[in-house]
Motif scaffolding. Sequence first.
Motif, mmCIF file in Angstrom:
data_model
loop_
_atom_site.group_PDB
_atom_site.id
_atom_site.type_symbol
_atom_site.label_atom_id
_atom_site.label_comp_id
_atom_site.label_asym_id
_atom_site.label_seq_id
_atom_site.Cartn_x
_atom_site.Cartn_y
_atom_site.Cartn_z
ATOM 1 N N ARG A 42 1.310 -1.342 0.090
ATOM 2 C CA ARG A 42 0.445 -0.133 -0.269
ATOM 3 C C ARG A 42 0.880 1.227 0.121
ATOM 4 O O ARG A 42 0.615 1.948 -0.421
ATOM 5 C CB ARG A 42 -1.081 -0.076 1.352
ATOM 6 C CG ARG A 42 -1.716 -0.734 1.241
ATOM 7 C CD ARG A 42 -3.009 -1.368 2.049
ATOM 8 N NE ARG A 42 -1.816 -1.194 3.528
ATOM 9 C CZ ARG A 42 -2.585 -1.254 4.710
ATOM 10 N NH1 ARG A 42 -3.210 -0.894 5.128
ATOM 11 N NH2 ARG A 42 -1.793 -1.729 6.109
ATOM 12 N N GLU A 45 1.775 1.754 -3.342
ATOM 13 C CA GLU A 45 0.808 2.660 -4.490
ATOM 14 C C GLU A 45 0.334 4.015 -3.825
ATOM 15 O O GLU A 45 0.281 4.686 -4.730
ATOM 16 C CB GLU A 45 -0.400 1.429 -4.040
ATOM 17 C CG GLU A 45 -1.982 1.677 -4.438
ATOM 18 C CD GLU A 45 -3.281 0.743 -3.987
ATOM 19 O OE1 GLU A 45 -4.208 1.311 -4.663
ATOM 20 O OE2 GLU A 45 -2.593 0.173 -3.568
ATOM 21 N N TYR A 50 -0.089 3.466 -8.626
ATOM 22 C CA TYR A 50 -0.534 2.492 -9.533
ATOM 23 C C TYR A 50 -0.680 1.435 -8.198
ATOM 24 O O TYR A 50 -0.673 0.676 -7.073
ATOM 25 C CB TYR A 50 1.219 1.812 -10.078
ATOM 26 C CG TYR A 50 1.319 2.936 -10.576
ATOM 27 C CD1 TYR A 50 1.422 2.418 -12.398
ATOM 28 C CD2 TYR A 50 2.724 2.949 -10.983
ATOM 29 C CE1 TYR A 50 1.890 2.895 -13.126
ATOM 30 C CE2 TYR A 50 3.325 4.128 -12.071
ATOM 31 C CZ TYR A 50 2.369 3.331 -13.628
ATOM 32 O OH TYR A 50 3.308 4.233 -13.795
ATOM 33 N N SER A 51 -1.803 0.812 -8.533
ATOM 34 C CA SER A 51 -2.538 -0.499 -7.889
ATOM 35 C C SER A 51 -1.344 -1.580 -8.440
ATOM 36 O O SER A 51 -0.966 -1.685 -9.073
ATOM 37 C CB SER A 51 -4.158 -0.645 -8.190
ATOM 38 O OG SER A 51 -4.100 -0.998 -10.079
#
Length: 662
Positions: A42, A45, A50-51
């Motif tokens: 996370r 991210e 970006y996921s």
Amino acid sequence: MEREQSLADIFGEAPYQMIVRQIADIAVLHIDLAGQVQSWNRGAEHLFGYSADEIIGAEFAILFIPDDRRDRVPEQELERAAETGKSEDVRWHQRQDGTTFYANGVTTALHDEMGSLRGYAKVARDDTARRQAELDLQASEVRYRRLFEAAYDGILILNAETGQIADVNSYLCQLLEYQHQEFVGKELWQIGLFRDEAASKAAFQELQEKGYIRYEGLPLETKGGLRREVEFVSNLYRENGHSVIQCNIRDITERKQAEKEREQLLALTKQAQTAAEGANRLKDEFLTTLSHELRTPLNSIIGWAAMMASPQFDPQNYPRAVETIRRNGQMQAQMIDDLLDVSSIITGKLRLMMQPVNLGSIILQAIDVVRPAAEAKEIRLQLQLNSPGGQVFGDPDRLQQMWWNLISNAIKFTPTGGLVIVRLERVESHVEISVSDTGIGIGAEFLPHVFDRFRQADATSTRGYGGLGLGLALVRQLVELQGGTVRAESAGVGKGATFTVSLPLATGSSGAKDATPPAVPPKTTLPEFECPPQLAGVRVLVVDDEVDTRGLLQFILEGCGSQVTTANSVAAALEAIKTERFDVLVSDIGMPGEDGVSLITKVRALDKEQGGEIPAAALTAYVREEDRIQMLNSGFQIHLPKPVNPNELVAVVAILAQPSEG
């Protein structure tokens, strides 16, 4: 073919999930040997945008800015980690939306239990804020340095603990003529500021206590020795536990000089204004006085002339009328002559007939002229000619005019029954003539103006003495035209006054004096005195290089029965002491070659039987207190100032001639 194992298969899932859970604010990602992203937390991210679905399997190079990708920076980072085990970098990265940020990252090589390289772990933290602060600080430093160097003041940065110079700007280098490196490590006094080390340290101590000091007009000396005046301002700044001292130095030499010149100009302007007002006032006073002084005798002349023209005038009054008209006419003529003389001197038209002149005879002639006026007021005239044969180079008529003015002035301002003393003596290469009186004296405020034209101490209509105020001005101008000087002295109102004229001796006059017998003043010019009976038979040695002075002293002492031997030098005196015993020594101090101090020193070095203890009096024109002390310390018993008073001389010799007790 066996399926390629993932990182999760190799290292297990539990540790990886634990890292992701606990470090959510830091980007953590795994990269395989091909440089593709295998895991994404996370933190990554949030940082990169970006996921996990969007980035897993993609080249991790897309996280770098285009320039770094072009330069193969991502590949080099992995290669460096593979070679060394770890690669650290601080650089710009790119988010999914194209924005950039500054990140501090560490890429670590991952090996299995057999030591084989299986991939990489990258940990990154957003460092943009710190980097921006760093860039801002650098920009601020650049701006400060530009301002520091461009300042039109000298600026010093001091170590707040030691007071030593840490930095200096270019302007101060130019002002003090030092190179930058010559400043560093020095204290302020070592670069010409403050008068010495103690003053510099005292200023530094004051700054530590107050946090601020300022000096106006502080002297400064450049390396080349040029002296300047500066304004010195110093501040102590404290922040976050740190201290720094900034000193600003501004050259105010030209400003200070301009201020001084302005003050001088204002003073001169005020002085000129005061002088102009005074001159205007003097002009008005002089015109009033001139009108009064000319009209007063004119009143008597016209009045008596009118009465003589009357038929009723008694012929028996003719002698009185004629004498009154003659006397008042002479008064007017004298005033007109004085005015014309002043005018001639001012315009440079006065001509002097210069020639060698015997001052003694000139003075006697002047006294003969004023004697009737003195006798009318019962004023005693006393003449002391210690050097009557001295000659000067001057105009006989103008010299007599000078003495007549001075002596008649003294008689005029001396009350009935007073005393006027005229002294003549040689002082080194000059002749001094002084006229002293016991008259009304001169106030201290008027004394500096006593020789000014048209100036009178009392110019009011109630003044007690007539005249135009030109006599003393004429004396000064005539004296100066003949190479001399004149001065006035007075202890104050009611305490008499003394006017002294100094004239240079005529060339060759000193060599001709000894061939001329000493002139004996007329009987009426010497003061009467009583001879002490102790002087009879006293043997006195008189030492003086002036033949006239020796003759005068011998005349006075022999007149009281003493046996006098004279000597004109120290050598002659010592020779006389070797051949004859004396009861008293009277010696001049200022003599060519050796002086009286040298004589008494040599005499006191003799044994008693050789005359070493002979009582001695110093006769000298040096009359200051320090001179008197020097004479007494050198061996003289008494100090007699010239011109000597006959009464004082015979009294001193009589005292010295008395045998000492014991």
